[in-house]
Write a protein that holds these residues in place. Structure first.
Motif, PDB file in Angstrom:
ATOM      1  N   ASP A   8       0.811  -1.212   0.000  1.00  0.00           N
ATOM      2  CA  ASP A   8       0.000   0.000   0.000  1.00  0.00           C
ATOM      3  C   ASP A   8       0.846   1.264   0.000  1.00  0.00           C
ATOM      4  N   ARG A   9       2.079   1.174   0.505  1.00  0.00           N
ATOM      5  CA  ARG A   9       2.959   2.336   0.616  1.00  0.00           C
ATOM      6  C   ARG A   9       4.352   1.950   0.119  1.00  0.00           C
ATOM      7  N   LEU A  10       5.144   2.938  -0.211  1.00  0.00           N
ATOM      8  CA  LEU A  10       6.510   2.664  -0.651  1.00  0.00           C
ATOM      9  C   LEU A  10       7.319   1.980   0.443  1.00  0.00           C
ATOM     10  N   SER A  11       7.002   2.244   1.687  1.00  0.00           N
ATOM     11  CA  SER A  11       7.710   1.579   2.778  1.00  0.00           C
ATOM     12  C   SER A  11       7.471   0.064   2.759  1.00  0.00           C
ATOM     13  N   ASP A  12       6.312  -0.362   2.253  1.00  0.00           N
ATOM     14  CA  ASP A  12       6.043  -1.800   2.118  1.00  0.00           C
ATOM     15  C   ASP A  12       6.981  -2.441   1.096  1.00  0.00           C
ATOM     16  N   PHE A  13       7.256  -1.725  -0.002  1.00  0.00           N
ATOM     17  CA  PHE A  13       8.201  -2.228  -1.007  1.00  0.00           C
ATOM     18  C   PHE A  13       9.584  -2.356  -0.380  1.00  0.00           C
ATOM     19  N   GLU A  14       9.969  -1.339   0.362  1.00  0.00           N
ATOM     20  CA  GLU A  14      11.285  -1.329   0.997  1.00  0.00           C
ATOM     21  C   GLU A  14      11.407  -2.448   2.032  1.00  0.00           C
ATOM     22  N   ARG A  15      10.374  -2.636   2.828  1.00  0.00           N
ATOM     23  CA  ARG A  15      10.389  -3.670   3.870  1.00  0.00           C
ATOM     24  C   ARG A  15      10.537  -5.066   3.289  1.00  0.00           C
ATOM     25  N   HIS A  16       9.911  -5.302   2.142  1.00  0.00           N
ATOM     26  CA  HIS A  16       9.956  -6.629   1.516  1.00  0.00           C
ATOM     27  C   HIS A  16      11.060  -6.752   0.477  1.00  0.00           C
ATOM     28  N   LYS A  17      11.944  -5.719   0.423  1.00  0.00           N
ATOM     29  CA  LYS A  17      13.087  -5.713  -0.494  1.00  0.00           C
ATOM     30  C   LYS A  17      12.649  -5.902  -1.943  1.00  0.00           C
ATOM     31  N   ALA A  18      11.571  -5.220  -2.302  1.00  0.00           N
ATOM     32  CA  ALA A  18      11.064  -5.251  -3.665  1.00  0.00           C
ATOM     33  C   ALA A  18      11.273  -3.891  -4.308  1.00  0.00           C
ATOM     34  N   ASN A  19      11.408  -3.877  -5.613  1.00  0.00           N
ATOM     35  CA  ASN A  19      11.463  -2.634  -6.351  1.00  0.00           C
ATOM     36  C   ASN A  19      10.085  -2.361  -6.948  1.00  0.00           C
ATOM     37  N   VAL A  20       9.936  -1.208  -7.574  1.00  0.00           N
ATOM     38  CA  VAL A  20       8.642  -0.786  -8.105  1.00  0.00           C
ATOM     39  C   VAL A  20       8.664  -0.914  -9.623  1.00  0.00           C
ATOM     40  N   ARG A  21       7.750  -1.690 -10.147  1.00  0.00           N
ATOM     41  CA  ARG A  21       7.604  -1.831 -11.597  1.00  0.00           C
ATOM     42  C   ARG A  21       6.412  -0.982 -12.017  1.00  0.00           C
ATOM     43  N   VAL A  22       6.636  -0.038 -12.917  1.00  0.00           N
ATOM     44  CA  VAL A  22       5.560   0.809 -13.412  1.00  0.00           C
ATOM     45  C   VAL A  22       5.411   0.556 -14.907  1.00  0.00           C
ATOM     46  N   GLU A  23       4.169   0.480 -15.346  1.00  0.00           N
ATOM     47  CA  GLU A  23       3.880   0.221 -16.753  1.00  0.00           C
ATOM     48  C   GLU A  23       2.962   1.299 -17.292  1.00  0.00           C
ATOM     49  N   CYS A  24       3.251   1.735 -18.515  1.00  0.00           N
ATOM     50  CA  CYS A  24       2.477   2.784 -19.169  1.00  0.00           C
ATOM     51  C   CYS A  24       1.526   2.158 -20.179  1.00  0.00           C
ATOM     52  N   ILE A  25       0.537   2.913 -20.583  1.00  0.00           N
ATOM     53  CA  ILE A  25      -0.423   2.431 -21.574  1.00  0.00           C
ATOM     54  C   ILE A  25       0.236   2.205 -22.932  1.00  0.00           C
ATOM     55  N   CYS A  26       1.361   2.886 -23.186  1.00  0.00           N
ATOM     56  CA  CYS A  26       2.065   2.710 -24.461  1.00  0.00           C
ATOM     57  C   CYS A  26       2.860   1.409 -24.494  1.00  0.00           C
ATOM     58  N   GLY A  27       2.948   0.705 -23.363  1.00  0.00           N
ATOM     59  CA  GLY A  27       3.679  -0.554 -23.300  1.00  0.00           C
ATOM     60  C   GLY A  27       5.056  -0.433 -22.673  1.00  0.00           C
ATOM     61  N   HIS A  28       5.523   0.780 -22.487  1.00  0.00           N
ATOM     62  CA  HIS A  28       6.826   0.979 -21.858  1.00  0.00           C
ATOM     63  C   HIS A  28       6.739   0.631 -20.375  1.00  0.00           C
ATOM     64  N   ARG A  29       7.809   0.087 -19.843  1.00  0.00           N
ATOM     65  CA  ARG A  29       7.843  -0.244 -18.431  1.00  0.00           C
ATOM     66  C   ARG A  29       9.168   0.213 -17.852  1.00  0.00           C
ATOM     67  N   GLY A  30       9.149   0.475 -16.568  1.00  0.00           N
ATOM     68  CA  GLY A  30      10.358   0.880 -15.873  1.00  0.00           C
ATOM     69  C   GLY A  30      10.419   0.229 -14.508  1.00  0.00           C
ATOM     70  N   ILE A  31      11.625  -0.051 -14.072  1.00  0.00           N
ATOM     71  CA  ILE A  31      11.849  -0.618 -12.750  1.00  0.00           C
ATOM     72  C   ILE A  31      12.553   0.460 -11.927  1.00  0.00           C
ATOM     73  N   LEU A  32      11.917   0.873 -10.837  1.00  0.00           N
ATOM     74  CA  LEU A  32      12.445   1.941  -9.994  1.00  0.00           C
ATOM     75  C   LEU A  32      12.907   1.373  -8.659  1.00  0.00           C
ATOM     76  N   ASP A  33      13.995   1.896  -8.173  1.00  0.00           N
ATOM     77  CA  ASP A  33      14.515   1.509  -6.863  1.00  0.00           C
ATOM     78  C   ASP A  33      13.570   2.057  -5.800  1.00  0.00           C
ATOM     79  N   ALA A  34      12.947   1.202  -5.033  1.00  0.00           N
ATOM     80  CA  ALA A  34      11.940   1.603  -4.053  1.00  0.00           C
ATOM     81  C   ALA A  34      12.522   2.487  -2.953  1.00  0.00           C
ATOM     82  N   VAL A  35      13.753   2.231  -2.549  1.00  0.00           N
ATOM     83  CA  VAL A  35      14.371   3.022  -1.479  1.00  0.00           C
ATOM     84  C   VAL A  35      14.607   4.454  -1.964  1.00  0.00           C
ATOM     85  N   LYS A  36      15.161   4.601  -3.158  1.00  0.00           N
ATOM     86  CA  LYS A  36      15.393   5.933  -3.704  1.00  0.00           C
ATOM     87  C   LYS A  36      14.077   6.650  -3.996  1.00  0.00           C
ATOM     88  N   LEU A  37      13.105   5.922  -4.512  1.00  0.00           N
ATOM     89  CA  LEU A  37      11.819   6.532  -4.818  1.00  0.00           C
ATOM     90  C   LEU A  37      11.137   7.030  -3.545  1.00  0.00           C
TER      91      LEU A  37
END
Length: 97
Positions: A8-37
């Motif tokens: 639910d929050r970025l802290s949840d990503f950090e706690r579970h050592k997961a990064n953030v995957r974001v996808e756009c409607i155009c099909g592009h995707r990016g992987i963001l470092d959850a700690v930096k984000l």
């Protein structure tokens, strides 16, 4: 990451050592470092709730907003972003002015 794990929050990503995957409607995707984000959102004093992430992120291809945000164990695709402490100091100085 279990099936009942909530992100639910970025802290949840950090706690579970997961990064953030974001996808756009155009099909592009990016992987963001959850700690930096999370630190980026903290510096801007933005909410780190997952449902509002899209309001502050844009696709680097079409400039659209992300349509999907989810956890991933993949490595960030731009590890050099905000890599050094002087990058963070410059950001804070810019935000103060």
């Amino acid at each position: 990451m279990g099936a009942n794990t909530r992100f639910d929050r970025l802290s949840d990503f950090e706690r579970h050592k997961a990064n953030v995957r974001v996808e756009c409607i155009c099909g592009h995707r990016g992987i963001l470092d959850a700690v930096k984000l999370r630190r980026w959102f903290f510096c801007h004093r933005w909410s780190d709730a997952v449902e509002v992430l899209g309001a502050h992120l844009r696709c680097s291809v079409c400039l659209g907003r992300p349509v999907r945000v989810r956890p991933t164990v993949e490595r960030p695709d731009r590890p050099e972003w905000m890599m050094h402490e002087h990058d963070w100091k410059r950001l804070i100085q810019r935000l103060r002015n």
